[in-house]
Design an enzyme around this catalytic site. Structure first.
Site, PDB file in Angstrom:
ATOM      1  N   LYS A  52      18.738 -15.964  27.857  1.00 60.61           N
ATOM      2  CA  LYS A  52      17.401 -16.529  27.611  1.00 60.61           C
ATOM      3  C   LYS A  52      16.554 -15.525  26.834  1.00 60.61           C
ATOM      4  O   LYS A  52      15.873 -15.866  25.871  1.00 60.61           O
ATOM      5  CB  LYS A  52      16.719 -16.894  28.945  1.00 60.61           C
ATOM      6  CG  LYS A  52      17.292 -18.147  29.576  1.00 60.61           C
ATOM      7  CD  LYS A  52      16.826 -18.379  31.007  1.00 60.61           C
ATOM      8  CE  LYS A  52      17.521 -19.619  31.577  1.00 60.61           C
ATOM      9  NZ  LYS A  52      17.304 -19.855  32.995  1.00 60.61           N
ATOM     10  N   GLN A  96      14.066 -17.520  37.908  1.00 64.71           N
ATOM     11  CA  GLN A  96      15.479 -17.898  37.856  1.00 64.71           C
ATOM     12  C   GLN A  96      15.975 -18.314  39.245  1.00 64.71           C
ATOM     13  O   GLN A  96      15.822 -17.575  40.214  1.00 64.71           O
ATOM     14  CB  GLN A  96      16.317 -16.718  37.311  1.00 64.71           C
ATOM     15  CG  GLN A  96      17.792 -17.016  37.156  1.00 64.71           C
ATOM     16  CD  GLN A  96      18.075 -18.089  36.103  1.00 64.71           C
ATOM     17  OE1 GLN A  96      17.511 -18.082  35.013  1.00 64.71           O
ATOM     18  NE2 GLN A  96      18.942 -19.030  36.429  1.00 64.71           N
ATOM     19  N   ASP A 119      10.021 -24.835  33.162  1.00 61.70           N
ATOM     20  CA  ASP A 119      11.175 -25.535  33.736  1.00 61.70           C
ATOM     21  C   ASP A 119      10.850 -26.995  34.047  1.00 61.70           C
ATOM     22  O   ASP A 119      11.763 -27.784  34.321  1.00 61.70           O
ATOM     23  CB  ASP A 119      11.609 -24.841  35.039  1.00 61.70           C
ATOM     24  CG  ASP A 119      12.816 -23.959  34.834  1.00 61.70           C
ATOM     25  OD1 ASP A 119      13.573 -24.195  33.868  1.00 61.70           O
ATOM     26  OD2 ASP A 119      13.015 -23.035  35.651  1.00 61.70           O
TER      27      ASP A 119
END
Ligand code: NAP
Length: 284
Positions: A52, A96, A119
């Site tokens: 990422k 995460q 997200d």
């Protein structure tokens, strides 16, 4: 049969995002910033976060990774998120997953301000998506949606079958297809005739986690089939779709790997830029 090349489509998307970042830099004199919080030393999470960060840097985003040990106190993480919520150099915050057991995942998700929730997991964004309003959309279903649109730009009236109803994949996927005026069926582990349901689909999205579950005789001729699954097996990584069988009937199919996977990170970058734009316009 069209093999949907997620690697190539993701690379084109990153090129577009790179151009957009450079235009935003000229306009606002700053670039969108992505901050990722990584807790513990689980290897797959470390690899995801590294990828990422690398992709964010490639398109010109400001990227930062904050690392905590496995035993970090929940309140330290929540306070850091609150600090990042107020930091106007940070456009997007991602924690995460999975988290260690002593940290409440839902509390973490709800502490991230919806404006920076790249997200798309915050209940406010989930609600906005299901109400058909502008929102951050979870990266994997967003990637699937973009792949489907590449093959079939007009989805209105199509029958779509989503296999799996997770908050991460199945449910947001169904909402995206509904927004495009598909007639959507969401299936799950208690669905009584999964094969029969799949056979009705002009579009099938499989997000289950069972190797090669969707067989060739489950798929209508010329259907578009998107395989979200990533399953480690003796013969290597396979999806939730039996590739050899389904490739003989489908109009288009994603491979695993190289289909949906590469789109997920590209969509995270896209979501970071969208958050930046929404936040900058709202302070104009
Ligand atoms: P999940 O949270 O475990 O959800 C799986 C869903 O599949 C559940 O809704 C479950 O139904 C349903 N299901 C289980 N067995 C079934 C069966 N026999 N028939 C029909 N439905 C069944 O999984 P997820 O997080 O959505 O992930 C799904 C897959 O996608 C995994 O292989 C994962 O590794 C992969 N994945 C890939 C990416 C990517 O970037 N490509 C990203 C995320 C995940 P119930 O609700 O009834 O239990």
């Amino acid at each position: 049969m069209i093999l949907i090349d997620g690697k190539k489509i993701a690379s084109e998307l990153r090129d577009d995002l790179k151009k957009e970042v450079s235009e935003l830099k000229k306009k606002f004199n700053k670039v969108p910033g992505l901050t990722v919080i990584l807790i513990g030393d689980l290897t797959p999470s470390q690899i995801y976060v590294r990828n990422k960060e690398k992709s964010a840097n490639e398109v010109g985003l400001k990227s930062e990774v904050i690392k905590y040990p496995d035993n970090v106190e929940e309140k330290i993480v929540l306070n850091k998120i609150k600090e990042l919520n107020k930091d106007d150099t940070v456009s997007g915050i991602l924690v995460q997953l999975p988290l260690p057991k002593h940290i409440d995942k839902q509390k973490v998700i709800e502490t991230i301000t919806p404006d920076k929730d790249v997200d798309g997991f915050h209940p406010m964004n989930v609600g906005n998506l299901s109400s058909g309003y502008d929102s951050s959309v979870p990266c994997t279903p967003l990637g699937c949606y973009l792949l489907i649109k590449k093959i079939e730009p007009n989805l209105s009236g199509k029958k779509a079958v989503v296999v799996g109803r997770s908050n991460l994949n199945g449910k947001p996927m169904a909402q995206l297809l509904l927004k495009e005026n598909c007639t959507v069926t969401i299936t799950h582990s208690k669905t009584s005739d999964l094969k029969g349901e799949c056979l009705k689909g002009d579009i099938i999205v499989a997000a289950v986690g069972i190797p090669e579950l969707v067989k060739g005789d489950w798929v209508k001729k010329n259907a578009i089939v998107i395989d979200v699954g990533i399953n480690k097996t003796e013969k290597g990584i396979v999806g939730d779709v039996d590739f050899d069988e389904v490739s003989k009937v489908a109009k288009a199919l994603t491979p695993v790997p190289g289909g949906v996977g590469p789109m997920t990170i590209a969509c995270l970058l896209k979501n970071t830029i969208e958050c930046f734009k929404r936040n900058e316009v709202s302070v104009d």
